[in-house]
Design an enzyme around this catalytic site. Structure first.
Site, mmCIF file in Angstrom:
data_model
loop_
_atom_site.group_PDB
_atom_site.id
_atom_site.type_symbol
_atom_site.label_atom_id
_atom_site.label_comp_id
_atom_site.label_asym_id
_atom_site.label_seq_id
_atom_site.Cartn_x
_atom_site.Cartn_y
_atom_site.Cartn_z
ATOM 1 C CG HIS A 27 -1.885 -0.991 1.433
ATOM 2 N ND1 HIS A 27 -1.971 -1.788 2.551
ATOM 3 C CD2 HIS A 27 -2.905 -1.380 0.631
ATOM 4 C CE1 HIS A 27 -2.990 -2.607 2.447
ATOM 5 N NE2 HIS A 27 -3.572 -2.397 1.281
ATOM 6 C CE LYS A 51 -13.342 -7.512 3.840
ATOM 7 N NZ LYS A 51 -12.216 -6.860 3.168
ATOM 8 N NE ARG A 100 -2.940 -7.458 -4.636
ATOM 9 C CZ ARG A 100 -3.766 -7.818 -3.681
ATOM 10 N NH1 ARG A 100 -3.309 -8.055 -2.469
ATOM 11 N NH2 ARG A 100 -5.060 -7.972 -3.914
ATOM 12 C CB SER A 137 -4.070 -6.395 4.951
ATOM 13 O OG SER A 137 -3.676 -5.160 4.441
HETATM 14 O O1 PNS Z 1 -8.494 -2.896 0.699
HETATM 15 P P1 PNS Z 1 -9.722 -3.428 0.016
HETATM 16 O O2 PNS Z 1 -10.659 -4.044 1.034
HETATM 17 O O3 PNS Z 1 -9.405 -4.349 -1.126
HETATM 18 O O4 PNS Z 1 -10.460 -2.158 -0.629
HETATM 19 C C1 PNS Z 1 -11.683 -2.266 -1.319
HETATM 20 C C2 PNS Z 1 -12.402 -0.914 -1.288
HETATM 21 C C3 PNS Z 1 -12.641 -0.488 0.151
HETATM 22 C C4 PNS Z 1 -11.536 0.131 -1.974
HETATM 23 C C5 PNS Z 1 -13.743 -1.039 -2.055
HETATM 24 O O5 PNS Z 1 -14.479 -2.108 -1.537
HETATM 25 C C6 PNS Z 1 -14.572 0.224 -1.976
HETATM 26 O O6 PNS Z 1 -14.316 1.163 -2.706
HETATM 27 N N1 PNS Z 1 -15.551 0.247 -1.039
HETATM 28 C C7 PNS Z 1 -16.334 1.415 -0.744
HETATM 29 C C8 PNS Z 1 -17.807 1.201 -1.054
HETATM 30 C C9 PNS Z 1 -18.065 1.413 -2.528
HETATM 31 O O7 PNS Z 1 -17.897 2.500 -3.065
HETATM 32 N N2 PNS Z 1 -18.495 0.329 -3.206
HETATM 33 C C10 PNS Z 1 -18.745 0.318 -4.625
HETATM 34 C C11 PNS Z 1 -17.489 0.001 -5.406
HETATM 35 S S1 PNS Z 1 -17.802 0.031 -7.139
#
Ligand code: PNS
Length: 173
Positions: A27, A51, A100, A137
């Site tokens: 990150h 979560k 990645r 993570s």
């Molecule tokens: O670190 P992660 O858990 O892989 O991150 C995923 C994250 C938090 C970036 C993604 O789930 C997100 O943007 N969530 C916010 C809610 C949202 O906007 N959802 C619609 C995505 S199209």
């Protein structure tokens, strides 16, 4: 005052969103690279109530602030809701995400297209440093919980926090 605002130029902003439970070197590499491309990089700790994290959202933000303080143009906040709303409220036109491997691409593309369709926000993909292409993570937490050495995968402050949190968990705290 110095910087683009003082010269009447628009401030170029981007967001690096994630769960950051906790922030890893992978990150941090993406955030650091984004700080060279944008005037302000917003790191958004997205709250997912379904979560249960190892660290609280406040702890995650505190760790991110500590390990990004050297850059001077990183703002760390949390958000409960859609990422596009976080962007709209702060006038952020771009999301920066690390890719990645090809396996990341499928879901990331869906999210990028959804976000663009919802609000016009663009997503820019940065290829992850190959040193961290396997890093997540969840994997770090699993390896550390079984006693594996993850010290090279985390900033020292984060490694220290992870080690003590896992020790607390083992002691049933
Ligand atoms: O670190 P992660 O858990 O892989 O991150 C995923 C994250 C938090 C970036 C993604 O789930 C997100 O943007 N969530 C916010 C809610 C949202 O906007 N959802 C619609 C995505 S199209």
């Amino acid at each position: 005052m110095t910087g683009p605002e003082s010269e009447g130029l628009p401030v170029r902003r981007a967001v690096c969103p994630g769960s950051f439970d906790p922030i890893t070197n992978g990150h941090l590499d993406i955030i650091a690279r984004a700080t060279k491309l944008y005037d302000v990089v917003h790191v958004a700790v997205m709250i997912n109530q379904s979560k249960q994290g190892l660290f609280t959202v406040d702890e995650r933000m505190d760790l991110i602030r500590r390990v990004t303080s050297e850059y001077g143009n990183v703002s760390v906040e949390s958000h409960h809701g859609l990422l596009v709303d976080f962007c709209k409220e702060r006038d952020i036109p771009a999301i920066v995400k690390g890719l990645r491997a090809v396996s990341d691409f499928d879901y990331e593309l869906q999210m990028a297209q959804m976000n663009n369709g919802l609000s016009g926000v663009e997503t820019l993909f940065v290829p992850t440093n190959p040193t961290y292409s396997f890093l997540s993570s969840s994997l770090v937490k699993e390896v550390a919980a079984w006693g594996g050495d993850v010290s090279h995968l985390l900033p020292p402050a984060v490694h220290e926090a992870l080690t003590s949190r896992l020790a607390e968990r083992r002691e049933g705290k």
